[in-house]
Design a protein around this motif. Sequence first.
Motif, mmCIF file in Angstrom:
data_model
loop_
_atom_site.group_PDB
_atom_site.id
_atom_site.type_symbol
_atom_site.label_atom_id
_atom_site.label_comp_id
_atom_site.label_asym_id
_atom_site.label_seq_id
_atom_site.Cartn_x
_atom_site.Cartn_y
_atom_site.Cartn_z
ATOM 1 N N HIS A 1 -45.242 21.380 76.612
ATOM 2 C CA HIS A 1 -45.862 22.569 77.206
ATOM 3 C C HIS A 1 -47.351 22.626 76.860
ATOM 4 C CE1 HIS A 1 -45.777 26.589 78.941
ATOM 5 N NE2 HIS A 1 -46.285 27.104 77.831
ATOM 6 N N VAL A 2 -47.670 22.387 75.613
ATOM 7 C CA VAL A 2 -49.069 22.419 75.182
ATOM 8 C C VAL A 2 -49.871 21.317 75.868
ATOM 9 C CG1 VAL A 2 -50.589 21.949 73.221
ATOM 10 C CG2 VAL A 2 -48.699 23.577 72.987
ATOM 11 N N HIS A 3 -49.361 20.096 75.826
ATOM 12 C CA HIS A 3 -50.115 18.971 76.378
ATOM 13 C C HIS A 3 -50.307 19.099 77.882
ATOM 14 C CE1 HIS A 3 -48.629 16.648 72.639
ATOM 15 N NE2 HIS A 3 -49.848 17.111 72.439
ATOM 16 N N ALA A 4 -49.396 19.784 78.558
ATOM 17 C CA ALA A 4 -49.521 19.958 80.007
ATOM 18 C C ALA A 4 -50.487 21.077 80.373
ATOM 19 C CB ALA A 4 -48.148 20.244 80.621
ATOM 20 N N ARG A 5 -50.738 22.008 79.462
ATOM 21 C CA ARG A 5 -51.509 23.203 79.810
ATOM 22 C C ARG A 5 -52.935 23.223 79.278
ATOM 23 N NH1 ARG A 5 -48.297 27.723 80.806
ATOM 24 N NH2 ARG A 5 -50.298 28.826 81.117
ATOM 25 N N VAL A 6 -53.220 22.549 78.168
ATOM 26 C CA VAL A 6 -54.602 22.555 77.691
ATOM 27 C C VAL A 6 -55.453 21.643 78.569
ATOM 28 C CG1 VAL A 6 -53.969 23.078 75.318
ATOM 29 C CG2 VAL A 6 -54.196 20.698 76.034
ATOM 30 N N GLU A 7 -56.764 21.848 78.545
ATOM 31 C CA GLU A 7 -57.654 21.038 79.359
ATOM 32 C C GLU A 7 -57.466 19.558 79.030
ATOM 33 O OE1 GLU A 7 -60.322 24.540 77.938
ATOM 34 O OE2 GLU A 7 -58.408 23.637 77.359
ATOM 35 N N PRO A 8 -57.391 18.708 80.047
ATOM 36 C CA PRO A 8 -57.073 17.293 79.796
ATOM 37 C C PRO A 8 -58.132 16.533 79.023
ATOM 38 C CG PRO A 8 -57.621 17.675 82.117
ATOM 39 C CD PRO A 8 -57.490 19.017 81.485
ATOM 40 N N ASP A 9 -59.370 17.045 78.983
ATOM 41 C CA ASP A 9 -60.412 16.314 78.262
ATOM 42 C C ASP A 9 -60.575 16.777 76.818
ATOM 43 O OD1 ASP A 9 -61.411 18.807 78.954
ATOM 44 O OD2 ASP A 9 -63.447 18.082 79.325
ATOM 45 N N ARG A 10 -59.683 17.662 76.349
ATOM 46 C CA ARG A 10 -59.771 18.142 74.971
ATOM 47 C C ARG A 10 -58.862 17.330 74.052
ATOM 48 N NH1 ARG A 10 -58.463 24.279 74.172
ATOM 49 N NH2 ARG A 10 -58.917 23.691 72.016
ATOM 50 N N HIS A 11 -59.331 17.124 72.812
ATOM 51 C CA HIS A 11 -58.478 16.582 71.757
ATOM 52 C C HIS A 11 -57.803 17.766 71.071
ATOM 53 C CE1 HIS A 11 -59.946 12.450 71.915
ATOM 54 N NE2 HIS A 11 -61.178 12.914 72.010
ATOM 55 N N VAL A 12 -56.505 17.928 71.302
ATOM 56 C CA VAL A 12 -55.724 18.993 70.667
ATOM 57 C C VAL A 12 -54.552 18.343 69.945
ATOM 58 C CG1 VAL A 12 -54.195 20.954 71.101
ATOM 59 C CG2 VAL A 12 -56.394 20.811 72.275
ATOM 60 N N HIS A 13 -54.359 18.692 68.678
ATOM 61 C CA HIS A 13 -53.415 17.984 67.822
ATOM 62 C C HIS A 13 -52.322 18.926 67.305
ATOM 63 C CE1 HIS A 13 -56.418 14.900 68.059
ATOM 64 N NE2 HIS A 13 -57.305 15.646 67.443
ATOM 65 N N LEU A 14 -51.093 18.407 67.240
ATOM 66 C CA LEU A 14 -49.943 19.155 66.745
ATOM 67 C C LEU A 14 -49.342 18.409 65.557
ATOM 68 C CD1 LEU A 14 -48.222 20.040 70.143
ATOM 69 C CD2 LEU A 14 -49.758 21.476 68.786
ATOM 70 N N VAL A 15 -49.166 19.143 64.449
ATOM 71 C CA VAL A 15 -48.701 18.550 63.189
ATOM 72 C C VAL A 15 -47.498 19.342 62.703
ATOM 73 C CG1 VAL A 15 -49.355 17.959 60.825
ATOM 74 C CG2 VAL A 15 -51.061 17.836 62.658
ATOM 75 N N LEU A 16 -46.524 18.632 62.145
ATOM 76 C CA LEU A 16 -45.305 19.262 61.648
ATOM 77 C C LEU A 16 -45.259 19.291 60.123
ATOM 78 C CD1 LEU A 16 -42.629 17.483 63.887
ATOM 79 C CD2 LEU A 16 -43.413 19.847 64.134
ATOM 80 N N GLU A 17 -44.648 20.331 59.593
ATOM 81 C CA GLU A 17 -44.026 20.262 58.272
ATOM 82 C C GLU A 17 -42.538 20.188 58.549
ATOM 83 O OE1 GLU A 17 -43.493 22.718 54.082
ATOM 84 O OE2 GLU A 17 -43.627 23.796 55.981
ATOM 85 N N ASN A 18 -41.859 19.127 58.091
ATOM 86 C CA ASN A 18 -40.472 18.913 58.493
ATOM 87 C C ASN A 18 -39.714 18.210 57.378
ATOM 88 O OD1 ASN A 18 -38.049 18.521 59.786
ATOM 89 N ND2 ASN A 18 -38.893 17.335 61.490
ATOM 90 N N GLU A 19 -38.905 18.958 56.662
ATOM 91 C CA GLU A 19 -38.111 18.419 55.559
ATOM 92 C C GLU A 19 -37.154 17.334 56.028
ATOM 93 O OE1 GLU A 19 -36.218 17.969 51.806
ATOM 94 O OE2 GLU A 19 -38.144 18.854 52.370
ATOM 95 N N HIS A 20 -36.798 17.349 57.305
ATOM 96 C CA HIS A 20 -35.803 16.402 57.815
ATOM 97 C C HIS A 20 -36.363 15.007 58.089
ATOM 98 C CE1 HIS A 20 -33.219 20.015 59.410
ATOM 99 N NE2 HIS A 20 -33.115 19.838 58.101
ATOM 100 N N ASN A 21 -37.678 14.822 57.991
ATOM 101 C CA ASN A 21 -38.275 13.496 58.238
ATOM 102 C C ASN A 21 -37.787 12.902 59.563
ATOM 103 O OD1 ASN A 21 -39.609 13.669 55.829
ATOM 104 N ND2 ASN A 21 -38.693 11.870 54.894
ATOM 105 N N GLU A 22 -37.893 13.682 60.634
ATOM 106 C CA GLU A 22 -37.444 13.230 61.945
ATOM 107 C C GLU A 22 -38.545 12.413 62.615
ATOM 108 O OE1 GLU A 22 -34.449 16.610 63.559
ATOM 109 O OE2 GLU A 22 -36.375 17.337 62.811
ATOM 110 N N ALA A 23 -38.476 11.108 62.410
ATOM 111 C CA ALA A 23 -39.513 10.223 62.939
ATOM 112 C C ALA A 23 -39.581 10.266 64.451
ATOM 113 C CB ALA A 23 -39.257 8.789 62.463
ATOM 114 N N ASN A 24 -38.466 10.575 65.117
ATOM 115 C CA ASN A 24 -38.472 10.571 66.578
ATOM 116 C C ASN A 24 -39.445 11.597 67.153
ATOM 117 O OD1 ASN A 24 -36.811 13.098 67.790
ATOM 118 N ND2 ASN A 24 -35.902 12.515 65.831
#
Length: 632
Positions: free
Chosen positions: A290-313
């Motif tokens: 949803h985020v990657h489809a809606r923000v301006e395509p020429d912007r660098h926008v980054h999403l980072v997790l805190e995830n105890e489950h270590n879900e590499a996928n």
Amino acid sequence: MTTLSHDPQVRHYMHCLPFGAQLTGAAHAQPHTRFRFWAPSCDKVQVVFEDEACAPIDMTPSGNGWFEARAECGSGALYRYRISEGQLVPDPASRFQPQGVHGPSEVLDARGYAWQHAHWRGRPWEDTVLYEVHVGALGGYRGVMKRLPALADIGITAIELMPLNDYPGERGWGYDVVLPYAPHAAYGTPDELKALIDTAHGLGLQVFLDVVYNHFGPDGNWLGRYAKPFFKAGKRTPWGDALDFARPEVRDFYSDNALYWLTEYRFDGLRIDAAHAIDNPEWLRELADHVHARVEPDRHVHLVLENEHNEANLLEAHFDAQWNDDAHHALHVMLIGESEGYYRAFANHPIRHLARVLGEGFAYQGDPSPVHADEPRGEPSAHLPPTAFVMFLQNHDQIGNRALGERLRALSDDGALRAATALLLLSPQIPLLFMEEEYGSTQPFQFFTAFEGELAEAVREGRRKEFAAFRAFSDASRREQIPDPNDLQTFVNSSPPADVPLDDDRRAWMHFYKSALTVRARLLMPRLHDARPLGATVLVDDAGHAANALVARWRLADGETWTIALNLGREGAKLDAQPEGMVVFETPERARDITDRGVLPESACVAWLTGAVPEYALHHDARVVRREEPLA
């Protein structure tokens, strides 16, 4: 939505919310505001204004629990919703709560701020050096803004703000959020927050926000009264009723929240707190899409997790990176020797865990964990680039969740800490620092809140009981020394003073960080795209036993090899072969003179930039941690 001014370099940004109070017609003589509120547990809802001259407005049901109304009011209007039994509640999508979470919500004209650095499009993820701050502890938005030039000069490229979403009281860590769209009033106004972000962009700094999507705080959340389906019936979490992410209203509420911060406030990225507690990987992928489809395509926008489950996928296509707790825990055990709590999972051979972290990303990749009742934890991660992991030695959790909030320098040897810090700053994983770390600070960062009454007592006693299982606090009198989170002094103790002079000690630490980050910026960052680990070898001592030392290698984008040798032990470790190429960083000084003799000295970290190393040379030893599939 973007609104242009007459100056092409100035823009006004507003994210049009599908709920809450949305100002319309602000440019006309008579502005209007559209109110939209989800209250499926109510038969009738009104909008009630603080201005007694404005009569309450009955909201019209529009289906599926939604209520709507339109009022002739503009920016600055204060309002609440009146639900069953006459209870007045704030807007769950309030853009601002000038009187706190128990006060009225304010209609805002988001287009009122004129952005001066509208040309800013962010920075590639590989450029990121994160610096976590608590806004309140640094004096609010204006206090953080004053520190930005010094941070940029040191080599920081991104500041990460602990949660700003409104929570009860004047002070707190921010994880007790109850109004996720409203920036906390105690830190300043929404325009002051935008000015902080705008100023950072002008200095080449990204700004990240820590957001809490897994629970609500214990005080000020009224959703259960008017929107019971927001929560899963019968399912509890450590923080209260679990949120029901199977419902589209819940999913949309948080997906729009992410876009709101990224578009209206121009944040460059979000850190999703405790993503494992959301317990819905499908929605996490949906959020990222949803985020990657809606923000301006020429912007660098980054999403980072805190995830105890270590879900590499989740890191393969949807999220840029995950906070790497495994790296921290292994390094902490090596530096401090602690083995209680979650450190139990790293107490045996922490150097081997660290080697796997540097060679493959996670230490636990489906392995049984003693902290998780020997159940498997994590997924294979060796196929991921090193930049998919955020490494840190200190952060708000790892300092503030200690009973007394001690920083690493108060617990460890300076030489070993410098060596570990060099690894942090020069590893191809993304480094994260905690505020004032770059000055060698020993000031504690303690857990603080501003709860009142029975809740304050419950939090104080609950925190002391939490540490009863630790040997150092098994005695009740010792637990009495744990700072009271609600005491104002606890917050004061955790707030770095402004304009502290650079004495010799602070200057020396600052130069150490700046020197390492200069090497990172000039030699490593430009080569990090498509970097891949080549393995990590645990070194041995004179007796042939595994030492607290290793050598790790990575192939960089241009085919050259980045090598780091680290020794956190108290004696030298044997180097089987001296890495070839150029020494680009070392601690202590002249450590290379000893490595030339085939020994990595104690409390040392040395980094080399070399030509390509044959793969067979790395895979000759059972101590090597390496990828199982062929390297690209």
